[in-house]
Design a protein around this motif. Structure first.
Motif, PDB file in Angstrom:
ATOM      1  N   ASP A 180       0.789  -1.066  -0.041  1.00  0.00           N
ATOM      2  CA  ASP A 180       0.061  -0.061   0.091  1.00  0.00           C
ATOM      3  C   ASP A 180       0.839   1.346   0.009  1.00  0.00           C
ATOM      4  O   ASP A 180       1.404   1.536   0.938  1.00  0.00           O
ATOM      5  N   VAL A 181       0.983   1.681  -1.162  1.00  0.00           N
ATOM      6  CA  VAL A 181       1.989   2.923  -1.298  1.00  0.00           C
ATOM      7  C   VAL A 181       1.605   4.018  -0.247  1.00  0.00           C
ATOM      8  O   VAL A 181       2.447   4.785   0.202  1.00  0.00           O
ATOM      9  N   GLU A 182       0.466   4.434  -0.251  1.00  0.00           N
ATOM     10  CA  GLU A 182       0.003   5.528   0.300  1.00  0.00           C
ATOM     11  C   GLU A 182       0.158   5.596   1.881  1.00  0.00           C
ATOM     12  O   GLU A 182       0.754   6.147   2.610  1.00  0.00           O
ATOM     13  N   ALA A 183      -0.059   4.240   2.392  1.00  0.00           N
ATOM     14  CA  ALA A 183       0.120   3.709   3.728  1.00  0.00           C
ATOM     15  C   ALA A 183       1.810   3.926   4.028  1.00  0.00           C
ATOM     16  O   ALA A 183       2.181   4.585   5.145  1.00  0.00           O
ATOM     17  N   GLY A 184       2.520   3.251   2.961  1.00  0.00           N
ATOM     18  CA  GLY A 184       3.898   3.402   3.251  1.00  0.00           C
ATOM     19  C   GLY A 184       4.412   4.945   3.166  1.00  0.00           C
ATOM     20  O   GLY A 184       5.383   5.120   3.861  1.00  0.00           O
ATOM     21  N   LYS A 185       3.941   5.457   2.272  1.00  0.00           N
ATOM     22  CA  LYS A 185       4.341   6.943   2.073  1.00  0.00           C
ATOM     23  C   LYS A 185       4.234   7.738   3.573  1.00  0.00           C
ATOM     24  O   LYS A 185       5.052   8.560   3.984  1.00  0.00           O
ATOM     25  N   ARG A 253       6.513  -3.656   4.392  1.00  0.00           N
ATOM     26  CA  ARG A 253       6.228  -4.072   2.867  1.00  0.00           C
ATOM     27  C   ARG A 253       5.442  -2.663   2.214  1.00  0.00           C
ATOM     28  O   ARG A 253       5.945  -2.426   1.006  1.00  0.00           O
ATOM     29  N   ASN A 254       4.879  -2.066   3.122  1.00  0.00           N
ATOM     30  CA  ASN A 254       4.165  -0.665   2.560  1.00  0.00           C
ATOM     31  C   ASN A 254       5.270   0.324   2.308  1.00  0.00           C
ATOM     32  O   ASN A 254       5.168   1.120   0.924  1.00  0.00           O
ATOM     33  N   ILE A 255       6.272   0.519   3.393  1.00  0.00           N
ATOM     34  CA  ILE A 255       7.344   1.404   3.280  1.00  0.00           C
ATOM     35  C   ILE A 255       8.167   1.137   1.915  1.00  0.00           C
ATOM     36  O   ILE A 255       8.479   1.964   1.062  1.00  0.00           O
ATOM     37  N   PHE A 256       8.307  -0.224   1.712  1.00  0.00           N
ATOM     38  CA  PHE A 256       9.205  -0.684   0.673  1.00  0.00           C
ATOM     39  C   PHE A 256       8.391  -0.615  -0.879  1.00  0.00           C
ATOM     40  O   PHE A 256       9.301  -0.104  -2.053  1.00  0.00           O
ATOM     41  N   ALA A 257       7.024  -0.523  -0.858  1.00  0.00           N
ATOM     42  CA  ALA A 257       6.693  -0.364  -2.074  1.00  0.00           C
ATOM     43  C   ALA A 257       6.436   1.284  -2.345  1.00  0.00           C
ATOM     44  O   ALA A 257       6.565   1.572  -3.406  1.00  0.00           O
ATOM     45  N   TYR A 258       6.307   1.922  -1.194  1.00  0.00           N
ATOM     46  CA  TYR A 258       6.383   3.443  -1.339  1.00  0.00           C
ATOM     47  C   TYR A 258       7.926   3.870  -2.118  1.00  0.00           C
ATOM     48  O   TYR A 258       7.830   4.518  -3.027  1.00  0.00           O
ATOM     49  N   LEU A 259       9.066   3.306  -1.590  1.00  0.00           N
ATOM     50  CA  LEU A 259      10.161   3.617  -2.005  1.00  0.00           C
ATOM     51  C   LEU A 259      10.204   3.236  -3.458  1.00  0.00           C
ATOM     52  O   LEU A 259      11.012   3.777  -4.195  1.00  0.00           O
ATOM     53  N   SER A 260       9.718   1.967  -3.820  1.00  0.00           N
ATOM     54  CA  SER A 260       9.929   1.592  -5.164  1.00  0.00           C
ATOM     55  C   SER A 260       9.360   2.591  -6.317  1.00  0.00           C
ATOM     56  O   SER A 260       9.475   2.306  -7.439  1.00  0.00           O
TER      57      SER A 260
END
Ligand code: HEC
Ligand code: HEC
Length: 264
Positions: A180-185, A253-260
């Motif tokens: 979840d990119v938004e949560a990761g952000k 997982r969400n943080i790494f999704a955002y970073l990617s």
């Protein structure tokens, strides 16, 4: 937290050693001293301001980038000709990492304080003395890796397909990771950005590595190492609880999704 005081003690004891007043501690390697000095000045710099960059410049003054490039031929077998990394993160990207971060990791590998079979076989004090560590670190830090090729008109006169192919070899774009990119952000901004930078770009002055532009599987592999304290997330505070241990797998997982997404 390892205080400035503890570090100062290290320095004082070597002074005492020179004066022959107490039993000599093991002499620090020049690089170790330089890095300790840098950390010391970095910590001090936060208090007095303005000296951190100067210290870093001092450590890397007089590096021989040509020698660094030659040494990199050994590293290139795994990390790629341009330090771009490879095999989807089995070999991390090195290009553009802070020189002081690379130097510290090499020093840890040489001393077997950070262990990895491939690295430990490639670097030891004999194969890679201090001066070479600084040279290759500065060389790798200086390499810029684009995340995409500039658009070109392939029908335009002067277009060279071979040059385009060569240029494409230096491009690294991290594939989108699931999560979840938004949560990761949100999490990233609250918990990581203060050190790793607003856009995951790292911080050359404080020797903090970038996370955006690094391969996701490589970042994942480091998590248990920090949690087990096989690596120290904050080398200035070895006794602090590990930050990454306080996040769930979903959070990470969400943080790494955002970073990617940051190099898109
Ligand atoms: C035989 C393959 C191999 C060679 C040759 C090699 N490396 Fe590595 N290197 C690795 C692997 C695998 C890792 C990842 C280790 C891990 O997962 O902790 C690594 C990790 C690193 C890291 C840590 C990066 C980070 O972000 O934490 C640095 C710095 C590094 N290598 C520098 C070098 C340099 C400089 C050379 C040449 C002098 C070199 N390596 C040669 C395989 C290699
Ligand atoms: C207090 C500053 C600080 C904060 C906050 C911080 N980091 Fe770090 N991080 C560092 C430093 C310094 C290193 C290099 C440590 C070393 O030498 O191994 C690092 C290294 C890493 C690495 C290994 C990168 C590599 O190339 O080997 C990962 C993964 C990482 N951090 C993830 C995170 C995540 C995710 C967060 C937020 C949840 C975070 N960090 C928050 C300072 C910080």
């Amino acid at each position: 937290m390892q205080t400035v005081g503890t570090m100062l003690m290290t320095d004082t004891s070597s002074k005492a050693e020179r004066q022959g007043s107490i039993a000599p501690p093991k002499r620090q390697q020049p690089l170790r001293r330089l890095i300790a000095l840098t950390l010391l000045t970095l910590l001090g710099g936060a208090m007095v301001g303005g000296t951190a960059l100067q210290a870093m410049e001092l450590v890397f003054a007089g590096v021989d980038l040509r020698n660094g490039k030659d040494i990199n031929e050994v590293c290139a077998g795994c990390h790629g000709e341009f330090g771009q990394g490879g095999k989807e993160g089995e070999y991390p990207r090195l290009a553009g990492l802070p020189a002081a971060f690379i130097a510290r990791q090499l020093d840890l590998f040489r001393d077997r304080k950070r262990t990895n079979l491939a690295m430990v076989e490639s670097v030891d004090h004999r194969q890679l003395p201090d001066a070479d560590v600084l040279d290759v670190s500065a060389y790798l830090a200086s390499i810029e890796i684009p995340s995409k090729l500039p658009p070109v008109d392939e029908t335009a006169p002067g277009f060279n397909a071979y040059e385009r192919l060569l240029a494409s070899k230096r491009v690294v774009q991290i594939p989108r990771a699931e999560g979840d990119v938004e949560a990761g952000k949100g999490l990233y901004r609250r918990e990581c950005a203060s050190c790793h930078g607003a856009r995951g770009e790292g911080d050359a002055k404080d020797a903090v590595p970038f996370l955006a532009g690094q391969y996701t599987p490589y970042l994942w592999r480091q998590v248990p190492k920090y949690i087990d304290k096989r690596r120290l997330h904050d080398p200035t505070a070895p006794d602090e609880p590990e930050l990454l241990a306080s996040f769930s797998e979903t959070d990470l997982r969400n943080i790494f999704a955002y970073l990617s997404t940051l190099d898109d």
